[in-house]
Design an enzyme around this catalytic site. Structure first.
Site, PDB file in Angstrom:
ATOM      1  N   HIS A 166     -37.027  82.795 104.618  1.00 53.63           N
ATOM      2  CA  HIS A 166     -36.718  81.363 104.703  1.00 53.63           C
ATOM      3  C   HIS A 166     -35.677  81.064 103.636  1.00 53.63           C
ATOM      4  CE1 HIS A 166     -36.849  77.126 104.228  1.00 53.63           C
ATOM      5  NE2 HIS A 166     -37.529  77.165 103.104  1.00 53.63           N
TER       6      HIS A 166
ATOM      7  N   CYS B  82     -41.609  74.379 105.533  1.00 57.69           N
ATOM      8  CA  CYS B  82     -40.729  75.559 105.514  1.00 57.69           C
ATOM      9  C   CYS B  82     -41.359  76.763 106.204  1.00 57.69           C
ATOM     10  CB  CYS B  82     -40.351  75.901 104.084  1.00 57.69           C
ATOM     11  SG  CYS B  82     -39.399  74.574 103.334  1.00 57.69           S
TER      12      CYS B  82
ATOM     13  N   ASN C 142     -30.975  74.475 102.707  1.00 57.97           N
ATOM     14  CA  ASN C 142     -32.337  74.757 103.177  1.00 57.97           C
ATOM     15  C   ASN C 142     -32.614  73.847 104.373  1.00 57.97           C
ATOM     16  OD1 ASN C 142     -35.128  74.700 103.561  1.00 57.97           O
ATOM     17  ND2 ASN C 142     -35.603  74.822 101.368  1.00 57.97           N
TER      18      ASN C 142
HETATM   19  C1  LIG Z   1     -34.615  72.600  92.324  1.00 62.95           C
HETATM   20  C2  LIG Z   1     -34.077  73.650  91.355  1.00 62.95           C
HETATM   21  C3  LIG Z   1     -32.750  74.162  91.860  1.00 62.95           C
HETATM   22  C4  LIG Z   1     -33.884  72.992  90.016  1.00 62.95           C
HETATM   23  O1  LIG Z   1     -33.438  73.926  89.085  1.00 62.95           O
HETATM   24  P1  LIG Z   1     -34.137  74.033  87.659  1.00 62.95           P
HETATM   25  O2  LIG Z   1     -33.360  74.970  86.858  1.00 62.95           O
HETATM   26  O3  LIG Z   1     -35.569  74.324  87.880  1.00 62.95           O
HETATM   27  O4  LIG Z   1     -33.881  72.580  87.126  1.00 62.95           O
HETATM   28  P2  LIG Z   1     -34.892  71.482  86.583  1.00 62.95           P
HETATM   29  O5  LIG Z   1     -35.579  70.806  87.725  1.00 62.95           O
HETATM   30  O6  LIG Z   1     -35.732  72.093  85.507  1.00 62.95           O
HETATM   31  O7  LIG Z   1     -33.865  70.508  85.971  1.00 62.95           O
HETATM   32  C5  LIG Z   1     -32.946  70.916  84.956  1.00 62.95           C
HETATM   33  C6  LIG Z   1     -31.979  69.787  84.698  1.00 62.95           C
HETATM   34  O8  LIG Z   1     -31.052  69.685  85.781  1.00 62.95           O
HETATM   35  C7  LIG Z   1     -31.024  68.352  86.260  1.00 62.95           C
HETATM   36  N1  LIG Z   1     -30.735  68.351  87.681  1.00 62.95           N
HETATM   37  C8  LIG Z   1     -31.612  68.371  88.717  1.00 62.95           C
HETATM   38  N2  LIG Z   1     -30.935  68.353  89.882  1.00 62.95           N
HETATM   39  C9  LIG Z   1     -29.633  68.333  89.590  1.00 62.95           C
HETATM   40  C10 LIG Z   1     -28.465  68.312  90.364  1.00 62.95           C
HETATM   41  N3  LIG Z   1     -28.478  68.318  91.697  1.00 62.95           N
HETATM   42  N4  LIG Z   1     -27.278  68.309  89.724  1.00 62.95           N
HETATM   43  C11 LIG Z   1     -27.206  68.306  88.380  1.00 62.95           C
HETATM   44  N5  LIG Z   1     -28.294  68.310  87.580  1.00 62.95           N
HETATM   45  C12 LIG Z   1     -29.491  68.328  88.183  1.00 62.95           C
HETATM   46  C13 LIG Z   1     -32.379  67.800  85.938  1.00 62.95           C
HETATM   47  O9  LIG Z   1     -32.335  66.392  85.888  1.00 62.95           O
HETATM   48  C14 LIG Z   1     -32.649  68.424  84.614  1.00 62.95           C
HETATM   49  O10 LIG Z   1     -31.972  67.675  83.624  1.00 62.95           O
HETATM   50  P3  LIG Z   1     -32.601  67.466  82.147  1.00 62.95           P
HETATM   51  O11 LIG Z   1     -32.753  68.856  81.597  1.00 62.95           O
HETATM   52  O12 LIG Z   1     -31.587  66.629  81.483  1.00 62.95           O
HETATM   53  O13 LIG Z   1     -33.920  66.799  82.387  1.00 62.95           O
HETATM   54  C15 LIG Z   1     -35.048  74.841  91.189  1.00 62.95           C
HETATM   55  O14 LIG Z   1     -36.189  74.429  90.496  1.00 62.95           O
HETATM   56  C16 LIG Z   1     -35.478  75.400  92.494  1.00 62.95           C
HETATM   57  O15 LIG Z   1     -34.676  75.926  93.233  1.00 62.95           O
HETATM   58  N6  LIG Z   1     -36.764  75.350  92.802  1.00 62.95           N
HETATM   59  C17 LIG Z   1     -37.263  75.810  94.085  1.00 62.95           C
HETATM   60  C18 LIG Z   1     -36.962  74.741  95.065  1.00 62.95           C
HETATM   61  C19 LIG Z   1     -37.138  75.190  96.457  1.00 62.95           C
HETATM   62  O16 LIG Z   1     -36.878  76.306  96.805  1.00 62.95           O
HETATM   63  N7  LIG Z   1     -37.579  74.262  97.285  1.00 62.95           N
HETATM   64  C20 LIG Z   1     -37.765  74.491  98.635  1.00 62.95           C
HETATM   65  C21 LIG Z   1     -38.987  75.286  98.817  1.00 62.95           C
HETATM   66  S1  LIG Z   1     -39.216  75.548 100.457  1.00 62.95           S
END
Ligand SMILES: CC(C)(COP(=O)(O)OP(=O)(O)OC[C@H]1O[C@@H](n2cnc3c(N)ncnc32)[C@H](O)[C@@H]1OP(=O)(O)O)[C@@H](O)C(=O)NCCC(=O)NCCS
Length: 349
Positions: free
Chosen positions: A276, A114, A306
């Site tokens: 980004h 990224c 992204n």
């Molecule tokens: C990825 C992201 C959106 C996930 O959101 P979060 O609130 O942290 O969610 P978690 O990973 O803790 O998961 C929460 C729940 O949602 C679920 N979940 C994950 N992806 C899902 C999706 N696409 N749809 C529905 N549910 C989903 C998980 O399985 C989890 O379920 P559980 O509680 O039953 O175990 C968030 O962590 C994020 O944006 N992180 C930064 C990622 C990023 O920017 N990456 C690129 C960097 S360059």
């Protein structure tokens, strides 16, 4: 010393828009979950065949070169950032050189995910400042849709990423209020495995207690790719989303403040911050932390997801096309991602 200016900017996104609703056909997810957590409404996917990371880069680069008022034969050097190259090797730089029928110029491939575009821009900036090159093509392009896990198992990663390309042409300038003031690059490999694609690779399970790949254990055998890896879905990117989020919201503001401080400037001096496009929630957090107005920050993740190395030049291009960046404006570019790596650049347009 001379500075580098962005003389032309271009972008390309594939025509195929894939909505959150469309993804529910493949995995258990919902439009509400994706929008609430990431801000993304839709993303573009390249054609399965006929469109590659390099062909998208060619489209973006052609526009950037034309807007710079030059031809592909005038380009002196290519810096190409991607994590989804057409071939494992050689890199996309040479494929772009060939496709645009350029001279036998240098082509450098950058692998900083990224932050890739900002690393690429920083490298190009040094070559312009020293006077070595006069026209450098800097590209970020990704075809993520080819290698994501579209089952429920991979949903935390696959809903976030989209395809596209962006490019700029850098040229020297001696105008006082124009060009790149400084670039700032960082890395911390401590968390390399938190956002990564391990296979195919040569790691042989060396770096982690938990094996990252299943191999054929014969003394002499191919360990790069195995049937077991594919059977166990070890060939997809993985991410610890919450850990990435926590680090990103610290490092984004830090690296932006580093760039401002290095030039004796304040957040209020920024005309446009192009972060980004990792996650709309991260951008909003950064905006709030720096006390920036809505008019000072550009976001388009809602429409493209992204796009990793392509996200900064795509956003820069759209902001410019919409008249949101004017000559003399102070523009800040910032990125954070896998590695972890993070970076910023401050420039007068
Ligand atoms: C990825 C992201 C959106 C996930 O959101 P979060 O609130 O942290 O969610 P978690 O990973 O803790 O998961 C929460 C729940 O949602 C679920 N979940 C994950 N992806 C899902 C999706 N696409 N749809 C529905 N549910 C989903 C998980 O399985 C989890 O379920 P559980 O509680 O039953 O175990 C968030 O962590 C994020 O944006 N992180 C930064 C990622 C990023 O920017 N990456 C690129 C960097 S360059």
């Amino acid at each position: 010393m001379k500075r580098s200016k962005i003389a032309g900017v271009g972008m390309y996104v594939p025509a195929n828009a894939v909505t959150n609703e469309d993804l529910t056909q493949y995995m258990e997810t919902s439009d509400a979950w994706i929008q609430e957590r990431t801000g993304i409404k839709e993303r573009r996917y390249a054609q399965r065949t006929g469109e590659t990371t390099t062909t998208m880069a060619v489209a973006a680069a052609t526009i950037a070169i034309e807007r710079a008022g030059i031809s592909p034969q005038d380009i002196d050097f290519i810096v190409f950032a991607t994590l989804s190259p057409d071939y494992y090797f050689p890199g996309c730089g040479v494929l772009l050189q060939r496709a645009l029928k350029m001279r036998e110029i240098g082509a450098l491939d950058v692998r900083n995910q990224c932050s890739g575009f900002l690393y690429a821009l920083s490298v190009a900036d040094q070559f312009i400042k020293t006077g070595m090159y006069k026209n450098i093509l800097v590209v970020g392009s990704e075809k993520h849709s080819f290698g994501l896990d579209f089952s429920t198992r991979g949903r935390n990663v696959s809903v976030i990423f989209g395809d596209g390309a962006g490019a700029v042409v850098l040229q020297p300038t001696e105008q006082p209020k124009q060009g790149i003031l400084s670039t700032h690059l960082h890395s911390d490999g401590e968390s390399a495995e938190l956002l990564a694609m391990f296979n195919p690779g040569t790691h042989a399970n060396h770096w982690t207690e938990q094996p990252l790949a299943d191999f054929n254990d014969a003394p002499i055998a191919d360990m790069f790719m195995s049937h077991q890896m594919i059977d166990k879905a070890q060939n997809f990117p993985t991410m610890d989303g919450p850990a990435v989020f926590k680090k990103a919201v610290v490092k984004f503001p830090e690296v932006i403040m580093e760039a401002l401080s290095a030039n004796g400037l304040q957040p209020t001096d920024i005309n446009m911050l192009i972060p980004h496009q990792a996650n709309l929630r991260i951008s909003q957090f950064v905006q709030q932390k720096l006390g920036l107005q809505d008019s000072q920050v550009f976001n388009n993740i809602q429409r493209y997801g992204n796009t990793t190395a392509a996200s900064v030049p795509i956003a820069l291009c759209e902001a410019w096309e919409q008249g949101k960046i004017q000559p003399g404006d102070l523009v800040c570019l910032a990125a954070f991602g896998s590695g972890f790596t993070w970076a910023s650049a401050l420039l007068y347009w």
